[in-house]
Design a protein around this motif. Structure first.
Motif, PDB file in Angstrom:
ATOM      1  N   TYR A   1      15.975-105.802  65.761  1.00 31.47           N
ATOM      2  CA  TYR A   1      15.910-104.335  65.659  1.00 31.47           C
ATOM      3  C   TYR A   1      15.961-103.693  67.037  1.00 31.47           C
TER       4      TYR A   1
ATOM      5  N   ALA B   1       7.885-103.090  59.724  1.00 35.08           N
ATOM      6  CA  ALA B   1       9.341-102.951  59.827  1.00 35.08           C
ATOM      7  C   ALA B   1       9.900-102.245  58.598  1.00 35.08           C
TER       8      ALA B   1
ATOM      9  N   TRP C   1      11.778 -98.853  59.296  1.00 35.68           N
ATOM     10  CA  TRP C   1      13.238 -98.972  59.310  1.00 35.68           C
ATOM     11  C   TRP C   1      13.826 -99.229  57.929  1.00 35.68           C
TER      12      TRP C   1
ATOM     13  N   ARG D   1      20.745-104.582  58.480  1.00 37.33           N
ATOM     14  CA  ARG D   1      21.548-103.928  59.509  1.00 37.33           C
ATOM     15  C   ARG D   1      22.173-104.975  60.397  1.00 37.33           C
TER      16      ARG D   1
ATOM     17  N   ALA E   1      21.353-110.203  65.293  1.00 40.07           N
ATOM     18  CA  ALA E   1      21.790-108.861  64.903  1.00 40.07           C
ATOM     19  C   ALA E   1      23.274-108.646  65.209  1.00 40.07           C
TER      20      ALA E   1
ATOM     21  N   SER F   1      17.003-107.783  58.711  1.00 41.27           N
ATOM     22  CA  SER F   1      16.272-106.914  57.795  1.00 41.27           C
ATOM     23  C   SER F   1      14.810-107.319  57.966  1.00 41.27           C
TER      24      SER F   1
END
Lengths: 289, 239
Positions: free
Chosen positions: A48, A114, A118, A123, A212, A218
Motif C-alpha cells: 500500500y 487496512a 483502504w 489494488r 504491488a 489487498s
C-alpha cells in the motif's frame, strides 16, 4: 511441453518474491528467535505504501522502493521499540509463544486497519511498461516480472553483503548463532536485535512494493505471504540468505509444476507437502547451518 | 583489580553462591578450584555480567559493575573465555577473531592484537580462512582464547580451558597463558586440572558449595592436606 515451460518461467518469477518475503522472516526468526506471523501484513503495508507513493508523487513504480524501504525500516524500529523488544526479554523458550500472540494480534489489527482505511478492494500499481514481453524460444517472459525477479535477487545479494561485510552485519550473525558469546565479545545484543528486526521489516516493505507492481495487494494478502515465507524458511533453513532465495525459487517452480500436473486448485497444496516432508526428513532445511 | 564482596547468586530458589569474597590483583594469575557444582562457572558468569547477583558487589578498578551490561564489561577490559568455548562455528577463524575486537577500545588496537594472537598461536594464522567448526578441539580453544584477547583485556577469565582437549595441547594452552600474563594481563582461571593450574598460578581459592573454603599462595595450597585429599587424589597424599 511449451505450456509447462511457460508455467515454470512464471513460477520462478513469483518464486523470487517468495524468497524475498522469506528473507525478512528468516532474519528475524534466526536472530531474535521470534516468529513474526505478522510478516505478511508488513508486506501488505509495504504494498500500500508503494501504491500511494506512486499515486501521490507520480514516481516510477520501482523508484518508490527508495522511499518505501526507509519508511519500512523506521516502522521496524517502532515495532521493535513498542512490541517485540519486550518479547526478546523473555527466555528463549517462552519467546516463540509470546511472539505468536503478539504477531497474531498485530496481524489482525493491521488487517482490520487496512480494510478500514483502504477498503477490501484489490489494488495494483499500473506501470507504463506493464505489457512488454520478451520472446525467447517460444516462451513469453513478461519484462515487468523479470525486472521484479532481478530486483528481488539484487536485494537479497545486498543483504548478504551487509551481513558478511558490515561490522554490525557480522554482529547480527554472531548474535543469531550464540547471543551469550556475542555479549562476551562486546556486542550490544539488544542493538543487534533491533537492527535485525528493522532490516526484516525493510525487506518486507521491499517485497510488498514488488508485489504491488507485479501482482496485487489487498488487506487480506498477509496470511498467504506469511505462509509462503514460512514454507521457504523451513525449506531453506536458517543462516543463508542466498539459500533462502533459492528456496523461494524452488517453491515457485514446485507450485507451477503441481498446478500444471494436477490442475490450478492444487497449486497451493505442494507448498504444504514440502513443509511437512522437509520437517520430517531434514528439519534443518537444505541450506541451514 | 577485581574485588568480589559477599557475592550471592541464585537460580530461581536454588542458591549457587552464598557470599563469596575474593580479589584478583592487576597482573596476577589466580586459580579457582572446586568440585563440579561448587559455583565456579556461576562466579565467572556473574563477573562477566551474564548473571545478575542477588546480593553483594563486584568491583573492577574501583567501579561497581552491578549496573553495567555484559557487553560494556568487555569494554572495561574484562574478558571471559566461556566453558565449552562457545565459538561462532559457521564463521571463519578470522571472523571469530575480528568479532572479539568489537568493543570500541579494542577496535582501535585491533591490528596489534591480531598480530599478538597470531604470534601466540601461529596455527591460527594459516587457518584464518577456515570455518571454526572444522578445527580440532585444541585449535578451537586457541580461537576462543584468541577471541577473548582481541578485546584487549586487562583481566582474562577462563572457564575450564583444558576441557575436552588432548593432554599434549593442554600444556601448550597453559604455556600461552603464562606468556599472556607476562605481557601484564591478569589471569583468573577455573580448572579441573588442579595440579597444572596450581603449578603456574600465583594464588588460588577453593570454592565448595558456593562458598570460599580455602585460599592462599598456590605453593601452599599444593601442600594443604584438604586440597591434596580432595583434588589431587590419594596417591598425592602418599607422595
Amino acid at each position: 511441453m511449451r505450456i509447462l515451460a511457460q508455467q515454470l518461467v512464471l513460477g520462478l518469477m513469483l518464486g523470487g518474491l517468495y524468497g524475498l518475503a522469506a528473507a525478512g522472516l528468516s532474519l528475524v526468526f534466526g536472530v531474535l528467535k521470534v516468529l513474526n506471523v505478522a510478516h505478511g501484513e508488513l508486506i501488505m503495508l509495504g504494498g500500500y505504501a508503494a501504491f500511494f507513493v506512486v499515486g501521490l508523487f507520480g514516481l516510477d513504480p520501482f523508484a518508490s522502493l527508495l522511499l518505501v524501504v526507509p519508511l519500512s525500516l523506521l516502522l521496524g524500529v517502532a515495532l521493535y521499540a513498542g512490541l517485540f523488544g519486550f518479547v526478546v526479554r523473555a527466555s528463549e523458550e517462552t519467546r516463540v509463544k509470546n511472539s505468536l500472540l503478539i504477531g497474531f494480534g498485530l496481524a489482525l489489527s493491521l488487517h482490520a486497519l487496512a480494510v478500514r482505511l483502504w477498503t477490501a478492494d484489490e489494488r495494483s500499481i499500473i506501470t507504463p511498461y506493464g505489457g512488454a514481453v520478451l520472446r525467447v524460444g517460444g516462451l513469453s517472459i513478461p519484462v515487468l516480472r523479470l525486472t521484479i525477479l532481478a530486483l528481488a535477487f539484487a536485494l537479497i545479494a545486498a543483504l548478504h553483503l551487509l551481513l558478511t561485510r558490515w561490522r554490525w552485519g557480522r554482529a547480527i550473525r554472531a548474535t543469531a548463532e550464540d547471543w551469550e558469546a556475542a555479549l562476551l565479545s562486546g556486542i550490544d545484543v539488544r542493538r543487534a536485535y533491533l537492527l535485525a528486526f528493522a532490516l526484516g521489516t525493510a525487506l518486507a516493505g521491499a517485497a510488498g512494493t514488488l508485489v504491488a507492481i507485479g501482482y496485487s495487494v489487498s488487506p487480506s494478502i498477509g496470511l498467504e505471504w506469511t505462509l509462503k515465507a514460512l514454507i521457504v524458511v523451513v525449506l531453506a533453513g536458517l543462516g543463508s540468505m542466498i539459500g533462502t532465495f533459492v528456496g523461494g525459487l524452488v517453491l515457485g517452480a514446485a507450485e507451477a509444476l503441481s498446478g500444471f500436473t494436477f490442475g490450478g486448485p492444487y497449486r497451493e497444496v505442494v507448498g504444504l507437502a514440502i513443509f511437512v516432508v522437509v520437517l520430517v526428513a531434514r528439519p534443518r532445511g537444505f541450506f541451514g547451518r | 583489580m577485581l574485588e568480589v564482596q559477599d557475592l550471592e547468586v541464585s537460580y530461581g530458589d536454588v542458591r549457587a553462591l552464598g557470599g563469596v569474597t575474593l580479589t584478583v590483583g592487576a597482573g596476577e594469575i589466580v586459580a579457582l578450584l572446586g568440585p563440579n557444582g561448587a559455583g565456579k562457572s556461576t562466579l565467572l558468569k556473574s563477573i562477566a555480567g551474564l548473571l545478575r547477583p542477588r546480593g553483594g558487589s563486584i568491583r573492577w578498578e574501583g567501579e561497581d559493575l552491578g549496573a553495567v551490561g555484559a557487553h560494556e564489561i568487555v569494554e572495561r577490559g574484562l574478558a571471559l573465555v566461556p566453558e565449552g568455548r562457545r565459538l561462532f562455528g559457521s564463521m571463519t577463524v578470522g571472523e571469530n577473531l575480528e568479532l572479539g575486537a568489537f568493543a570500541p577500545h579494542a577496535r582501535r588496537v585491533h591490528a596489534e592484537s591480531l598480530e599478538r594472537v597470531y604470534a601466540l598461536f601461529p596455527a591460527l594464522r594459516e587457518r584464518r580462512g577456515q570455518l571454526v567448526r572444522a578445527l580440532s578441539g585444541g585449535q578451537q580453544q586457541m580461537v576462543a582464547v584468541g577471541r577473548a584477547l582481541m578485546s584487549a583485556p586487562r583481566l582474562l577469565m577462563l572457564d575450564e580451558p583444558s576441557l575436552g582437549i588432548a593432554p599434549r595441547l593442554v600444556a601448550s594452552i597453559f604455556d600461552s597463558l603464562v606468556e599472556i600474563n607476562r605481557a601484564g594481563v591478569g589471569v583468573f582461571l577455573v580448572e579441573q586440572n588442579v595440579r597444572a593450574s596450581l603449578s603456574f598460578a600465583h594464588r588460588a581459592y577453593v570454592l565448595e558449595g558456593g562458598r570460599v573454603v580455602g585460599s592462599g599462595p598456590a605453593a601452599a595450597l599444593l601442600e594443604d592436606p584438604h586440597v591434596r585429599r580432595a583434588y589431587l587424589g590419594p596417591l598425592a597424599v602418599r607422595a
